[in-house]
Design a protein around this motif. Structure first.
Motif: not given
Length: 105
Positions: A1-24
């Motif tokens: 089974m092929p791996a999924a594409e790790p990126v989106q097809a389109h990126y808007a000029e401005t967008f937000e993400r909820d990242m699962g990490c600390t600031e460090a």
């Protein structure tokens, strides 16, 4: 089974993400994700020069996500591109996302 594409097809000029990490963790990964692009940090913000345009990234810690006894740190991140077309944003984010990808598949 092929791996999924790790990126989106389109990126808007401005967008937000909820990242699962600390600031460090974020700050540890950020230089490699930005690659050879000139950038400067000012507090919880980075301004990067990308070819003919720029990218501003702002972040702020958020309450952790709680799943049973697990607590996952969260960082709310806002990306704002200026002076880059769809293809240029996609090319930058394709590399950026690969460097920021952690675990999973």
């Amino acid at each position: 089974m092929p791996a999924a594409e790790p990126v989106q097809a389109h990126y808007a000029e401005t967008f937000e993400r909820d990242m699962g990490c600390t600031e460090a963790e974020w700050l540890g990964w950020l230089p490699a994700a930005l690659g050879d692009h000139a950038w400067q940090q000012s507090g919880p913000s980075v301004q990067a020069r990308i070819g003919p345009g720029s990218l501003r990234i702002d972040w702020r810690p958020a309450a952790p996500r709680v799943l049973g006894s697990a607590r996952i740190p969260r960082l709310l991140v806002r990306f704002a591109f200026a002076g880059l077309d769809d293809g240029q944003r996609h090319a930058f984010m394709k590399r950026f996302d690969v460097y920021m990808q952690r675990g999973g598949g």
